[in-house]
Write an enzyme that holds these catalytic residues in place. Sequence first.
Site, PDB file in Angstrom:
ATOM      1  N   ASP A  13       0.805  -1.231   0.000  1.00  0.00           N
ATOM      2  CA  ASP A  13       0.000   0.000   0.000  1.00  0.00           C
ATOM      3  C   ASP A  13       0.833   1.274   0.000  1.00  0.00           C
ATOM      4  O   ASP A  13       0.415   2.308   0.527  1.00  0.00           O
ATOM      5  CB  ASP A  13      -0.959   0.022   1.213  1.00  0.00           C
ATOM      6  N   LYS A  16       1.866   2.233  -4.935  1.00  0.00           N
ATOM      7  CA  LYS A  16       2.494   1.699  -6.158  1.00  0.00           C
ATOM      8  C   LYS A  16       1.633   1.967  -7.392  1.00  0.00           C
ATOM      9  O   LYS A  16       2.134   2.370  -8.434  1.00  0.00           O
ATOM     10  CB  LYS A  16       2.725   0.181  -6.022  1.00  0.00           C
ATOM     11  N   GLY A  40      -4.373  -4.332  -3.893  1.00  0.00           N
ATOM     12  CA  GLY A  40      -5.426  -3.352  -4.175  1.00  0.00           C
ATOM     13  C   GLY A  40      -4.757  -2.029  -4.475  1.00  0.00           C
ATOM     14  O   GLY A  40      -4.096  -1.460  -3.615  1.00  0.00           O
ATOM     15  N   HIS A  41      -4.840  -1.592  -5.721  1.00  0.00           N
ATOM     16  CA  HIS A  41      -4.178  -0.351  -6.127  1.00  0.00           C
ATOM     17  C   HIS A  41      -5.230   0.669  -6.536  1.00  0.00           C
ATOM     18  O   HIS A  41      -6.081   0.381  -7.369  1.00  0.00           O
ATOM     19  CB  HIS A  41      -3.251  -0.600  -7.316  1.00  0.00           C
ATOM     20  N   GLN A 225       2.123  -6.019  -3.349  1.00  0.00           N
ATOM     21  CA  GLN A 225       2.542  -6.076  -1.943  1.00  0.00           C
ATOM     22  C   GLN A 225       3.835  -5.280  -1.762  1.00  0.00           C
ATOM     23  O   GLN A 225       4.076  -4.368  -2.543  1.00  0.00           O
ATOM     24  CB  GLN A 225       2.727  -7.527  -1.468  1.00  0.00           C
TER      25      GLN A 225
HETATM   26  P1  GDP Z   1      -0.757   0.381  -3.541  1.00  0.00           P
HETATM   27  O1  GDP Z   1      -1.356  -0.890  -3.104  1.00  0.00           O
HETATM   28  O2  GDP Z   1       0.707   0.463  -3.255  1.00  0.00           O
HETATM   29  O3  GDP Z   1      -1.045   0.720  -4.978  1.00  0.00           O
HETATM   30  O4  GDP Z   1      -1.429   1.539  -2.665  1.00  0.00           O
HETATM   31  P2  GDP Z   1      -3.008   1.694  -2.343  1.00  0.00           P
HETATM   32  O5  GDP Z   1      -3.690   2.171  -3.575  1.00  0.00           O
HETATM   33  O6  GDP Z   1      -3.523   0.475  -1.697  1.00  0.00           O
HETATM   34  O7  GDP Z   1      -2.973   2.806  -1.212  1.00  0.00           O
HETATM   35  C1  GDP Z   1      -2.477   4.079  -1.426  1.00  0.00           C
HETATM   36  C2  GDP Z   1      -3.600   5.113  -1.226  1.00  0.00           C
HETATM   37  O8  GDP Z   1      -3.009   6.393  -1.123  1.00  0.00           O
HETATM   38  C3  GDP Z   1      -4.557   5.219  -2.404  1.00  0.00           C
HETATM   39  O9  GDP Z   1      -5.823   5.576  -1.913  1.00  0.00           O
HETATM   40  C4  GDP Z   1      -3.970   6.347  -3.254  1.00  0.00           C
HETATM   41  O10 GDP Z   1      -4.942   7.036  -4.028  1.00  0.00           O
HETATM   42  C5  GDP Z   1      -3.447   7.246  -2.173  1.00  0.00           C
HETATM   43  N1  GDP Z   1      -2.253   8.031  -2.520  1.00  0.00           N
HETATM   44  C6  GDP Z   1      -1.181   7.655  -3.265  1.00  0.00           C
HETATM   45  N2  GDP Z   1      -0.235   8.620  -3.251  1.00  0.00           N
HETATM   46  C7  GDP Z   1      -0.735   9.625  -2.480  1.00  0.00           C
HETATM   47  C8  GDP Z   1      -0.219  10.885  -2.035  1.00  0.00           C
HETATM   48  O11 GDP Z   1       0.898  11.289  -2.350  1.00  0.00           O
HETATM   49  N3  GDP Z   1      -1.009  11.618  -1.192  1.00  0.00           N
HETATM   50  C9  GDP Z   1      -2.242  11.199  -0.803  1.00  0.00           C
HETATM   51  N4  GDP Z   1      -2.949  11.984   0.017  1.00  0.00           N
HETATM   52  N5  GDP Z   1      -2.759  10.029  -1.196  1.00  0.00           N
HETATM   53  C10 GDP Z   1      -2.010   9.242  -2.015  1.00  0.00           C
HETATM   54  P1  IMO Z   2      -0.855  -4.133  -2.256  1.00  0.00           P
HETATM   55  O1  IMO Z   2      -0.391  -4.665  -3.592  1.00  0.00           O
HETATM   56  C1  IMO Z   2      -0.987  -4.541   2.073  1.00  0.00           C
HETATM   57  C2  IMO Z   2      -0.900  -8.610   3.687  1.00  0.00           C
HETATM   58  C3  IMO Z   2      -2.156  -9.053   4.418  1.00  0.00           C
HETATM   59  C4  IMO Z   2      -1.548  -9.999   5.439  1.00  0.00           C
HETATM   60  C5  IMO Z   2      -0.422 -10.672   4.650  1.00  0.00           C
HETATM   61  C6  IMO Z   2      -0.792 -12.025   4.065  1.00  0.00           C
HETATM   62  O2  IMO Z   2      -2.156  -3.436  -2.302  1.00  0.00           O
HETATM   63  O3  IMO Z   2       0.231  -3.340  -1.629  1.00  0.00           O
HETATM   64  P2  IMO Z   2      -2.324 -12.746   2.014  1.00  0.00           P
HETATM   65  O4  IMO Z   2      -3.771 -12.530   1.742  1.00  0.00           O
HETATM   66  O5  IMO Z   2      -1.426 -12.205   0.946  1.00  0.00           O
HETATM   67  O6  IMO Z   2      -1.987 -14.173   2.324  1.00  0.00           O
HETATM   68  O7  IMO Z   2      -2.031 -11.931   3.378  1.00  0.00           O
HETATM   69  O8  IMO Z   2      -0.099  -9.780   3.600  1.00  0.00           O
HETATM   70  N1  IMO Z   2      -1.122  -8.118   2.316  1.00  0.00           N
HETATM   71  C7  IMO Z   2      -1.105  -6.822   1.975  1.00  0.00           C
HETATM   72  N2  IMO Z   2      -0.982  -5.714   2.735  1.00  0.00           N
HETATM   73  N3  IMO Z   2      -1.066  -4.431   0.741  1.00  0.00           N
HETATM   74  C8  IMO Z   2      -1.164  -5.533  -0.045  1.00  0.00           C
HETATM   75  O9  IMO Z   2      -1.133  -5.469  -1.392  1.00  0.00           O
HETATM   76  C9  IMO Z   2      -1.226  -6.800   0.576  1.00  0.00           C
HETATM   77  N4  IMO Z   2      -1.345  -8.065   0.116  1.00  0.00           N
HETATM   78  C10 IMO Z   2      -1.267  -8.855   1.190  1.00  0.00           C
HETATM   79  O10 IMO Z   2      -2.813  -7.964   5.022  1.00  0.00           O
HETATM   80  O11 IMO Z   2      -0.946  -9.261   6.473  1.00  0.00           O
HETATM   81 MG    MG Z   3      -2.868  -1.576  -1.831  1.00  0.00          MG
END
Ligand code: GDP
Ligand code: IMO
Ligand code: MG
Length: 432
Positions: A13, A16, A40-41, A225
């Site tokens: 999270d 990415k 989840g992106h 991840q």
């Molecule tokens: P990922 O799994 O690495 O792609 O990250 P996620 O999408 O799960 O979580 C990142 C969250 O932060 C998302 O809701 C993005 O829209 C948000 N986000 C990403 N970069 C920024 C930033 O620089 N500032 C803010 N406020 N939100 C951001």
């Molecule tokens: P993105 O790509 C954050 C975490 C789960 C748990 C551990 C194992 O959005 O960054 P799993 O279901 O993979 O067997 O769970 O890994 N986890 C993540 N945490 N972002 C993710 O993906 C994750 N994918 C798995 O919360 O701790």
């Molecule tokens: Mg994510």
Amino acid sequence: MPIHIAVGMQWGDEGKGRVVDLLSADAAIVCRYNGGDNAGHTVTVGKKTFKLHLIPSGIIHSHTIGILGGGMVINPLTLLDEMNALKLSGIELSPRRLYISPLAHLITPAHRLLDQAEDEARGKGAIGTTGRGIGPTYIDKAARRGLRAGEILEPESFRVKVKQHFKLVDRQLQSLFHKEPLDVESMTAEWVAAASKLAPYIQDATTLLHDAVRSGDTVLAEGAQGTLLDLDYGTYPFVTSSNTTATGIFSGLALGIMPVDRIIGITKAFQTRVGAGPFPTELSGELAARLRGTGANPWDEYGTTTGRPRRVGWLDMVLLRYAVMINGVNELCITKLDILSGLPEIHICTSYKLDGRECEILPMGLLPEQMNAARPVYETLPGWKENITAVRAWKDLPKSAQDYIRQLEMLSGVHVSMISVGPERDQVIRLD
Ligand code: GDP
Ligand code: IMO
Ligand code: MG
């Protein structure tokens, strides 16, 4: 060689998807090489917000080709949902631009049930998995009884194998976890029918990838991840079941060992984790609530896949140095710097006190209980009051924000090429 890898430096999270969306402007092919719909992106472009779990985030740019690599585990049901949602948002997704490796393993509803039952049975030792069936699917792969995407193309034998799989998991669920019996016949029929819809997309992209690299087109591989969730190099056993680090690209995409131009490490300006496991710089109370947000903003720290509140803490350089080292990172991208605005002071963990010794980089194979006993040593920097979400140039950042970034570069030994100050595509400061 024009291979670029975007990899998370933390526990996932990091933003990415948002960064990959920017990097994809220059890429011809965008690929996922590990994991499944546990990822989840969120990508925000103007008024549209895209939630991606399986399809590479770079697909939002109409010029790219997307590849779901052989190292992935794919749930056909959630993939079909995601494809429909993207199509409704105006993204073209023909087999001409979306390739699913025949080697990728398939996640069934039975894998999900097993994942949830196993984690529930761990009780206090639960990993807090996403419940998406990731672990059980990689177990079946290693046990050589997995279902691969390529098998969908042979419907008769596929149906037989799927039925055997449901029967086996049914026995496990009943005998080990005292669950109700599954309706194997109808589950098989329904799931096979759904999975078959992916048939046109199951096509080997290895030659396409190698040709692209030879002809100088940029191939961007996006890690799912983060480094600290890597099966081997993460905070085991509180990890996922795949290789999330940059090296996973070579096996996950059949690229061979090739020189890589850019390995972009993505890190938030602070630390988060969702799920259980050690977290030395974790915060609680008011400060944690302030960094996490209330959930009112889409970017507040609640999981994209599960909606769970994320644990939050100060940026941990012991972990960042480790992630830089084991991925071979040559540039850093910092996200969510805007969230730190308004804090009177900011702490960075520069080392741990571990067993009476000072340690600056995570020792390999540290046990969870040892990591829980680590005492973070902090450096304190002044904060800044200004809202920085409209800043687009380095010179316009408040001096304290510049100092924070410079300190981060000094402590990690890697230069920062991009700073994200908001979720929107254009909310970025480029330093190169
Ligand atoms: P990922 O799994 O690495 O792609 O990250 P996620 O999408 O799960 O979580 C990142 C969250 O932060 C998302 O809701 C993005 O829209 C948000 N986000 C990403 N970069 C920024 C930033 O620089 N500032 C803010 N406020 N939100 C951001
Ligand atoms: P993105 O790509 C954050 C975490 C789960 C748990 C551990 C194992 O959005 O960054 P799993 O279901 O993979 O067997 O769970 O890994 N986890 C993540 N945490 N972002 C993710 O993906 C994750 N994918 C798995 O919360 O701790
Ligand atoms: Mg994510």
